[in-house]
Design a protein around this motif. Structure first.
Motif, PDB file in Angstrom:
ATOM      1  N   SER A 191       0.826  -1.209   0.000  1.00  0.00           N
ATOM      2  CA  SER A 191       0.000   0.000   0.000  1.00  0.00           C
ATOM      3  C   SER A 191       0.862   1.260   0.000  1.00  0.00           C
ATOM      4  O   SER A 191       0.551   2.230  -0.697  1.00  0.00           O
ATOM      5  CB  SER A 191      -0.935   0.005   1.206  1.00  0.00           C
ATOM      6  OG  SER A 191      -1.782  -1.123   1.202  1.00  0.00           O
ATOM      7  N   SER A 192       1.929   1.251   0.783  1.00  0.00           N
ATOM      8  CA  SER A 192       2.816   2.416   0.846  1.00  0.00           C
ATOM      9  C   SER A 192       3.475   2.656  -0.506  1.00  0.00           C
ATOM     10  O   SER A 192       3.595   3.799  -0.960  1.00  0.00           O
ATOM     11  CB  SER A 192       3.879   2.215   1.929  1.00  0.00           C
ATOM     12  OG  SER A 192       3.288   2.030   3.195  1.00  0.00           O
ATOM     13  N   PRO A 225       1.552  -5.826  -8.770  1.00  0.00           N
ATOM     14  CA  PRO A 225       0.418  -5.414  -7.932  1.00  0.00           C
ATOM     15  C   PRO A 225       0.493  -3.944  -7.539  1.00  0.00           C
ATOM     16  O   PRO A 225      -0.542  -3.277  -7.420  1.00  0.00           O
ATOM     17  CB  PRO A 225       0.529  -6.331  -6.704  1.00  0.00           C
ATOM     18  CG  PRO A 225       1.937  -6.797  -6.686  1.00  0.00           C
ATOM     19  CD  PRO A 225       2.355  -6.874  -8.122  1.00  0.00           C
ATOM     20  N   GLY A 226       1.721  -3.424  -7.357  1.00  0.00           N
ATOM     21  CA  GLY A 226       1.862  -2.011  -7.028  1.00  0.00           C
ATOM     22  C   GLY A 226       1.403  -1.115  -8.165  1.00  0.00           C
ATOM     23  O   GLY A 226       0.790  -0.066  -7.942  1.00  0.00           O
ATOM     24  N   MET A 227       1.675  -1.527  -9.405  1.00  0.00           N
ATOM     25  CA  MET A 227       1.235  -0.751 -10.569  1.00  0.00           C
ATOM     26  C   MET A 227      -0.286  -0.710 -10.657  1.00  0.00           C
ATOM     27  O   MET A 227      -0.867   0.326 -11.008  1.00  0.00           O
ATOM     28  CB  MET A 227       1.820  -1.351 -11.842  1.00  0.00           C
ATOM     29  CG  MET A 227       3.295  -1.071 -12.064  1.00  0.00           C
ATOM     30  SD  MET A 227       3.961  -1.917 -13.517  1.00  0.00           S
ATOM     31  CE  MET A 227       3.017  -1.145 -14.827  1.00  0.00           C
ATOM     32  N   VAL A 228      -0.930  -1.828 -10.357  1.00  0.00           N
ATOM     33  CA  VAL A 228      -2.400  -1.871 -10.412  1.00  0.00           C
ATOM     34  C   VAL A 228      -2.994  -0.906  -9.390  1.00  0.00           C
ATOM     35  O   VAL A 228      -3.835  -0.056  -9.722  1.00  0.00           O
ATOM     36  CB  VAL A 228      -2.913  -3.302 -10.152  1.00  0.00           C
ATOM     37  CG1 VAL A 228      -4.431  -3.314 -10.040  1.00  0.00           C
ATOM     38  CG2 VAL A 228      -2.470  -4.234 -11.268  1.00  0.00           C
ATOM     39  N   LEU A 229      -2.567  -1.012  -8.140  1.00  0.00           N
ATOM     40  CA  LEU A 229      -3.102  -0.141  -7.090  1.00  0.00           C
ATOM     41  C   LEU A 229      -2.739   1.316  -7.342  1.00  0.00           C
ATOM     42  O   LEU A 229      -3.561   2.216  -7.145  1.00  0.00           O
ATOM     43  CB  LEU A 229      -2.576  -0.585  -5.724  1.00  0.00           C
ATOM     44  CG  LEU A 229      -3.157  -1.879  -5.153  1.00  0.00           C
ATOM     45  CD1 LEU A 229      -2.498  -2.215  -3.817  1.00  0.00           C
ATOM     46  CD2 LEU A 229      -4.666  -1.763  -4.973  1.00  0.00           C
ATOM     47  N   ALA A 262      -7.720  -3.795  -1.560  1.00  0.00           N
ATOM     48  CA  ALA A 262      -6.677  -4.524  -2.289  1.00  0.00           C
ATOM     49  C   ALA A 262      -6.993  -6.010  -2.385  1.00  0.00           C
ATOM     50  O   ALA A 262      -6.139  -6.793  -2.802  1.00  0.00           O
ATOM     51  CB  ALA A 262      -5.331  -4.323  -1.602  1.00  0.00           C
ATOM     52  N   LEU A 263      -8.201  -6.407  -2.003  1.00  0.00           N
ATOM     53  CA  LEU A 263      -8.568  -7.827  -1.979  1.00  0.00           C
ATOM     54  C   LEU A 263      -8.370  -8.464  -3.353  1.00  0.00           C
ATOM     55  O   LEU A 263      -7.711  -9.494  -3.474  1.00  0.00           O
ATOM     56  CB  LEU A 263     -10.017  -7.970  -1.519  1.00  0.00           C
ATOM     57  CG  LEU A 263     -10.531  -9.393  -1.260  1.00  0.00           C
ATOM     58  CD1 LEU A 263     -11.611  -9.358  -0.191  1.00  0.00           C
ATOM     59  CD2 LEU A 263     -11.104 -10.038  -2.513  1.00  0.00           C
ATOM     60  N   ILE A 290      -3.403  -8.493   3.770  1.00  0.00           N
ATOM     61  CA  ILE A 290      -4.696  -8.467   4.446  1.00  0.00           C
ATOM     62  C   ILE A 290      -5.834  -8.715   3.464  1.00  0.00           C
ATOM     63  O   ILE A 290      -6.819  -9.382   3.786  1.00  0.00           O
ATOM     64  CB  ILE A 290      -4.887  -7.112   5.161  1.00  0.00           C
ATOM     65  CG1 ILE A 290      -3.863  -6.951   6.281  1.00  0.00           C
ATOM     66  CG2 ILE A 290      -6.295  -7.014   5.733  1.00  0.00           C
ATOM     67  CD1 ILE A 290      -3.982  -7.990   7.373  1.00  0.00           C
ATOM     68  N   GLY A 291      -5.720  -8.176   2.254  1.00  0.00           N
ATOM     69  CA  GLY A 291      -6.777  -8.375   1.265  1.00  0.00           C
ATOM     70  C   GLY A 291      -6.982  -9.833   0.937  1.00  0.00           C
ATOM     71  O   GLY A 291      -8.112 -10.331   0.925  1.00  0.00           O
ATOM     72  N   ARG A 292      -5.893 -10.543   0.677  1.00  0.00           N
ATOM     73  CA  ARG A 292      -5.993 -11.975   0.383  1.00  0.00           C
ATOM     74  C   ARG A 292      -6.453 -12.745   1.620  1.00  0.00           C
ATOM     75  O   ARG A 292      -7.185 -13.729   1.503  1.00  0.00           O
ATOM     76  CB  ARG A 292      -4.653 -12.514  -0.113  1.00  0.00           C
ATOM     77  CG  ARG A 292      -4.714 -13.988  -0.456  1.00  0.00           C
ATOM     78  CD  ARG A 292      -3.506 -14.473  -1.221  1.00  0.00           C
ATOM     79  NE  ARG A 292      -3.565 -15.904  -1.431  1.00  0.00           N
ATOM     80  CZ  ARG A 292      -4.286 -16.507  -2.357  1.00  0.00           C
ATOM     81  NH1 ARG A 292      -5.019 -15.788  -3.175  1.00  0.00           N
ATOM     82  NH2 ARG A 292      -4.283 -17.823  -2.490  1.00  0.00           N
ATOM     83  N   LEU A 293      -6.030 -12.301   2.789  1.00  0.00           N
ATOM     84  CA  LEU A 293      -6.456 -12.965   4.025  1.00  0.00           C
ATOM     85  C   LEU A 293      -7.963 -12.838   4.210  1.00  0.00           C
ATOM     86  O   LEU A 293      -8.623 -13.776   4.692  1.00  0.00           O
ATOM     87  CB  LEU A 293      -5.710 -12.356   5.213  1.00  0.00           C
ATOM     88  CG  LEU A 293      -5.866 -13.075   6.562  1.00  0.00           C
ATOM     89  CD1 LEU A 293      -5.314 -14.497   6.484  1.00  0.00           C
ATOM     90  CD2 LEU A 293      -5.149 -12.296   7.668  1.00  0.00           C
ATOM     91  N   ASN A 294      -8.516 -11.696   3.836  1.00  0.00           N
ATOM     92  CA  ASN A 294      -9.969 -11.518   3.868  1.00  0.00           C
ATOM     93  C   ASN A 294     -10.655 -12.549   2.984  1.00  0.00           C
ATOM     94  O   ASN A 294     -11.664 -13.161   3.371  1.00  0.00           O
ATOM     95  CB  ASN A 294     -10.326 -10.112   3.369  1.00  0.00           C
ATOM     96  CG  ASN A 294     -10.694  -9.172   4.479  1.00  0.00           C
ATOM     97  OD1 ASN A 294     -11.551  -9.475   5.303  1.00  0.00           O
ATOM     98  ND2 ASN A 294     -10.035  -8.038   4.519  1.00  0.00           N
TER      99      ASN A 294
END
Length: 320
Positions: free
Chosen positions: A102-103, A190-194, A260-261, A272-276
């Protein structure tokens, strides 16, 4: 300011109590037995019923809630059904990965979006302004999972620049600088997507805020006193345009944790997103409730942070 913060924290506690009640009720109203995946099918029915009685499965829902909230106030969010470990330990093992992703995404999006939005407003109706507008519209419209799959197709399979998924290369045990480089390669996609999704919102809000500020009298006065357009924008205009940016920035912080799930699931990023997603998939109620409560805390604290930053940026704003 201190009294305001204390009052807001007290309100936050009341809101969290209401949120916990809603989350607990909705989760426990789901049909089925969440312990079914843990129990050996060969266990006799009598033994099974005795085990469920011991864990409080047949307790009334208000009794279950009182037990859960009492433990939660002591810092015990329960025991994960799927992972077989305390909920807080499971969340803590993934929290750092999400903060890292996220950062990275937030930093990249801010570094690109804010200057682009300011320049776009300063050069309204120029080619650059049209390009920024088109990019922001694409970023707002495109689904995260679709953009993620496109990047995997182009950059992981066709060109083979970046790894497809995960946080580290499977089978390798890098240490030191090699480990940092390996994680850096895995975080790019994944950083590029977010970052792209966040960048679109930041561009639009920055441009809109600056367009409003550029028409103010003090900006014309600054230009009349001999300041260049660039200096007048960054010295006088940008700070006054920060209020809407602070709002959208603080709104995006919880999104980066909970939203970010899809991104973490597509790229198998252990956050955390995948953990959800895993908690929902395996009907791990204690873990799911723990995650939702932590996300609720992050949302409420982000709103409080926004109010505090308003007063820091604009001295005209005071809280009593």
């Amino acid at each position: 300011m201190f009294k305001f913060i204390v009052r807001r924290l007290l309100i936050t506690i009341g809101v969290l109590f209401g949120v916990s009640l809603i989350i607990f009720s909705l989760v426990h109203m789901q049909p089925g037995n969440p312990y079914s995946t843990m129990i050996d099918p060969s266990v006799p029915k009598e033994v099974l019923e005795e085990m469920l009685m011991k864990v409080g499965y047949y307790d009334p829902i208000h009794v279950k809630y009182i037990k859960w909230i009492t433990r939660a106030l002591k810092g015990d969010l329960g025991y994960s059904i799927y992972y077989g470990a305390p909920v807080l330990d499971v969340i803590n093992s993934r929290m750092g990965n999400t903060i890292l992703l996220s950062s990275f995404a937030l930093l990249v999006s801010m570094l690109i979006a804010v200057p682009s939005g300011v320049i776009s407003a300063a050069k309204k109706n120029s080619i650059f302004d049209y390009i920024v507008t088109i990019i922001s519209l694409i970023g707002i419209s495109i689904p995260a999972f679709f953009f993620g799959l496109l990047l995997i197709k182009w950059l992981a399979f066709d060109i083979k620049i970046f790894p497809v998924s995960g946080m580290q290369t499977i089978g390798e045990h890098y240490t030191g600088l090699e480990k940092i480089i390996d994680i850096g390669k895995h975080i790019i996609l994944p950083g590029m997507v977010l970052a792209f999704l966040q960048m679109a919102s930041f561009m639009r809000y920055t441009r809109a805020s600056m367009l409003e500020v550029l028409n103010k009298d003090y900006m014309r006065t600054a230009r009349g006193k001999g300041l260049t357009l660039s200096k007048s924008i960054w010295k006088h205009g940008f700070r006054n345009a920060l209020i809407p940016l602070i709002t959208i920035l603080c709104m995006q912080i919880p999104f980066l944790f909970s939203g970010a799930l899809l991104t973490e699931t597509i790229f198998v990023w252990p956050g955390i997103g995948r953990l959800n997603y895993e908690a929902l998939l395996h009907r791990d109620y204690p873990l799911l409730m723990g995650l939702l409560m932590i996300i609720a805390v992050i949302i409420l604290l982000s709103n409080l942070l926004a109010d505090i930053l308003y007063a820091v940026v604009d001295p005209r704003i005071t809280y009593k």
